[in-house]
Design a protein around this motif. Structure first.
Motif, PDB file in Angstrom:
ATOM      1  N   UNK A 133      57.982  28.876  50.902  1.00  8.48           N
ATOM      2  CA  UNK A 133      58.506  29.984  50.103  1.00  8.48           C
ATOM      3  C   UNK A 133      58.215  29.771  48.622  1.00  8.48           C
ATOM      4  N   UNK A 134      58.309  28.526  48.168  1.00  9.35           N
ATOM      5  CA  UNK A 134      58.056  28.249  46.760  1.00  9.35           C
ATOM      6  C   UNK A 134      56.607  28.573  46.392  1.00  9.35           C
ATOM      7  N   UNK A 135      55.672  28.241  47.268  1.00 10.00           N
ATOM      8  CA  UNK A 135      54.275  28.567  47.002  1.00 10.00           C
ATOM      9  C   UNK A 135      54.048  30.071  46.987  1.00 10.00           C
ATOM     10  N   UNK A 136      54.721  30.783  47.883  1.00  6.78           N
ATOM     11  CA  UNK A 136      54.596  32.241  47.886  1.00  6.78           C
ATOM     12  C   UNK A 136      55.178  32.831  46.601  1.00  6.78           C
ATOM     13  N   UNK A 137      56.288  32.293  46.110  1.00  4.82           N
ATOM     14  CA  UNK A 137      56.857  32.762  44.846  1.00  4.82           C
ATOM     15  C   UNK A 137      55.898  32.508  43.688  1.00  4.82           C
ATOM     16  N   UNK A 138      55.218  31.363  43.716  1.00  4.43           N
ATOM     17  CA  UNK A 138      54.254  31.072  42.652  1.00  4.43           C
ATOM     18  C   UNK A 138      53.177  32.144  42.571  1.00  4.43           C
ATOM     19  N   UNK A 139      52.672  32.549  43.731  1.00  3.71           N
ATOM     20  CA  UNK A 139      51.598  33.538  43.761  1.00  3.71           C
ATOM     21  C   UNK A 139      52.109  34.899  43.294  1.00  3.71           C
ATOM     22  N   UNK A 140      53.298  35.287  43.742  1.00  3.11           N
ATOM     23  CA  UNK A 140      53.834  36.599  43.378  1.00  3.11           C
ATOM     24  C   UNK A 140      54.167  36.648  41.892  1.00  3.11           C
ATOM     25  N   UNK A 141      54.793  35.606  41.371  1.00  4.90           N
ATOM     26  CA  UNK A 141      55.173  35.591  39.962  1.00  4.90           C
ATOM     27  C   UNK A 141      53.944  35.450  39.072  1.00  4.90           C
ATOM     28  N   UNK A 142      53.015  34.589  39.457  1.00  2.93           N
ATOM     29  CA  UNK A 142      51.828  34.394  38.633  1.00  2.93           C
ATOM     30  C   UNK A 142      50.914  35.596  38.638  1.00  2.93           C
ATOM     31  N   UNK A 143      50.752  36.235  39.784  1.00  2.00           N
ATOM     32  CA  UNK A 143      49.867  37.393  39.875  1.00  2.00           C
ATOM     33  C   UNK A 143      48.981  37.300  41.092  1.00  2.00           C
ATOM     34  N   UNK A 144      49.081  38.285  41.973  1.00  2.88           N
ATOM     35  CA  UNK A 144      48.257  38.311  43.184  1.00  2.88           C
ATOM     36  C   UNK A 144      46.808  38.571  42.818  1.00  2.88           C
ATOM     37  N   UNK A 145      45.907  37.876  43.496  1.00  3.25           N
ATOM     38  CA  UNK A 145      44.484  38.093  43.273  1.00  3.25           C
ATOM     39  C   UNK A 145      44.010  37.634  41.914  1.00  3.25           C
ATOM     40  N   UNK A 146      44.515  36.514  41.435  1.00  6.55           N
ATOM     41  CA  UNK A 146      44.135  36.005  40.117  1.00  6.55           C
ATOM     42  C   UNK A 146      44.161  34.485  40.137  1.00  6.55           C
ATOM     43  N   UNK A 147      43.050  33.869  39.734  1.00 10.04           N
ATOM     44  CA  UNK A 147      43.006  32.411  39.637  1.00 10.04           C
ATOM     45  C   UNK A 147      43.937  31.937  38.529  1.00 10.04           C
ATOM     46  N   UNK A 148      43.895  32.634  37.395  1.00 13.82           N
ATOM     47  CA  UNK A 148      44.782  32.274  36.300  1.00 13.82           C
ATOM     48  C   UNK A 148      46.242  32.470  36.693  1.00 13.82           C
ATOM     49  N   UNK A 149      46.527  33.508  37.491  1.00 11.83           N
ATOM     50  CA  UNK A 149      47.890  33.752  37.927  1.00 11.83           C
ATOM     51  C   UNK A 149      48.453  32.617  38.759  1.00 11.83           C
ATOM     52  N   UNK A 150      47.606  31.954  39.557  1.00 11.48           N
ATOM     53  CA  UNK A 150      48.075  30.811  40.341  1.00 11.48           C
ATOM     54  C   UNK A 150      48.602  29.704  39.438  1.00 11.48           C
ATOM     55  N   UNK A 151      47.908  29.479  38.322  1.00 11.86           N
ATOM     56  CA  UNK A 151      48.344  28.432  37.397  1.00 11.86           C
ATOM     57  C   UNK A 151      49.590  28.852  36.629  1.00 11.86           C
ATOM     58  N   UNK A 152      49.660  30.127  36.248  1.00  7.83           N
ATOM     59  CA  UNK A 152      50.859  30.616  35.577  1.00  7.83           C
ATOM     60  C   UNK A 152      52.079  30.493  36.489  1.00  7.83           C
ATOM     61  N   UNK A 153      51.918  30.888  37.746  1.00  8.96           N
ATOM     62  CA  UNK A 153      53.033  30.813  38.684  1.00  8.96           C
ATOM     63  C   UNK A 153      53.483  29.389  38.926  1.00  8.96           C
TER      64      UNK A 153
END
Length: 358
Positions: A266-286
């Motif tokens: 669940x924590x990994x899924x939250x990272x993707x949703x908060x950082x931004x779906x479909x974004x490499x930079x979003x993965x790091x932000x999340x």
């Protein structure tokens, strides 16, 4: 004015399709990577390495793998913790059973084990989707917990599933200091982020996004849903498996199946949703949001209570931290459902026009 593109003319398709078409972006990323490799090891403290930087890098790598599946291909997965566990135990078995097995190939082979496991549990995606697929991938989580507790061969005959590794080396250099561990994790993240960015710009990446947007229309124009979905599961599981091996080998050192429970998924899924779906930079932000915010709240709440003469017990501070953390996640998803990456893109767009309003 400093973020303008004046004088940057594109004279070929190759130049127009660069990862960073704006020169300022290219130089900014190169400077950031150089600082991460050269300046941070000299300036950061041991606490910063072990508590923030190394967990952030590994979680960013895992979120990158989840984003391939969820963000780019649109397949909901709740089994990421299981894929990390398979990668960790797969790498462990190669590391302890094969004589003189180097660390990096063991981690890569752990990723291959997770990839095969991910393809197996990705087969239901050919017939079901949405919440049904989420439940199907959640089955992988429960199966992995049972597998590593009951099949003792996978844990080198450990009755409890607890294993440990030591004397890690890369090209003869010991990985026993926080700086060495940080550089190893950073190297994996930079290489995989570059590969994922290029992969999503290729034909297979466009197939993933076509399946995500409308799978029926994608099938009509000749895209094979089976091939696209299973390749997304394969690539995602491979990256998440490598992150699991790094989490076990570099960050934990000794672990058990409980280290990769459903909370991690669940924590990994939250990272993707908060950082931004479909974004490499979003993965790091999340990953940065999920890793850094609890540590910040843990330090900030006692200080804030001291200002008002209120003392928090350890249990109370932990509960308040979880409440604030959850409220911030809900608030953020309401204010910006497209994630931190969208805010970053809007900020860059305004810089391109500044100081003019439009």
């Amino acid at each position: 004015m400093f973020y303008r593109e004046n004088g940057q003319f594109k004279t070929s398709y190759h130049a127009d399709q660069q990862i960073f078409p704006i020169a300022q972006d290219r130089w900014g990323v190169l400077i950031l990577v150089a600082l991460a490799f050269l300046a941070v090891p000299m300036l950061a403290s041991e606490y910063l390495f072990l508590s923030i930087l190394i967990p952030f890098l590994i979680m960013a790598l895992a979120a990158l793998g989840v984003n391939v599946l969820v963000g780019y291909c649109g397949q909901i997965s709740l089994g990421s913790g299981a894929f990390m566990a398979v990668g960790a135990y797969g790498a462990y078995n190669f590391f302890v059973r094969v004589p003189n097995m180097p660390l990096v190939p063991a981690i890569l082979l752990g990723g291959v084990c997770a990839m095969l496991f991910g393809i197996l549990f990705g087969l239901p995606s050919l017939r079901v989707k949405g919440l049904y697929l989420a439940v199907a991938t959640l089955a992988a989580q429960f199966f992995s917990d049972w597998m590593f507790l009951r099949i003792r061969w996978l844990t080198n005959d450990s009755a409890s599933g607890s294993v440990s590794v030591s004397h890690l080396q890369v090209f003869g250099l010991p990985i026993d200091t926080p700086v060495a561990k940080y550089l190893l994790c950073l190297g994996f993240l930079v290489v995989m982020a570059l590969l994922v960015k290029n992969l999503t710009r290729s034909a297979i990446g466009r197939e993933w996004m076509a399946i995500r947007d409308m799978d029926v229309a994608a099938a009509v124009i000749g895209i094979r849903p089976m091939y696209a979905k299973l390749t997304a599961f394969a690539v995602s599981s491979f990256i998440v498996g490598m992150a699991g091996a790094l989490w076990a080998f570099v960050y934990l050192g000794a672990w058990e199946p409980g280290a990769f429970n459903v909370d991690l998924s669940f924590k990994l899924l939250f990272m993707v949703i908060i950082g931004g779906l479909g974004s490499v930079m979003g993965s790091m932000f999340g990953a940065g949001f999920i890793v850094v915010l609890p540590i910040f709240l843990n330090q900030f709440l006692p200080w804030l209570g001291g200002l008002f003469g209120v003392s928090f017990s350890t249990a109370t501070a932990s509960h308040v931290e979880l409440m604030i953390f959850g409220a911030l996640i809900v608030w953020f998803l309401i204010v910006e459902p497209h994630g931190l990456a969208k805010l970053w893109a809007v900020g860059k767009q305004k810089l391109r026009l500044w100081p003019f309003p439009h």
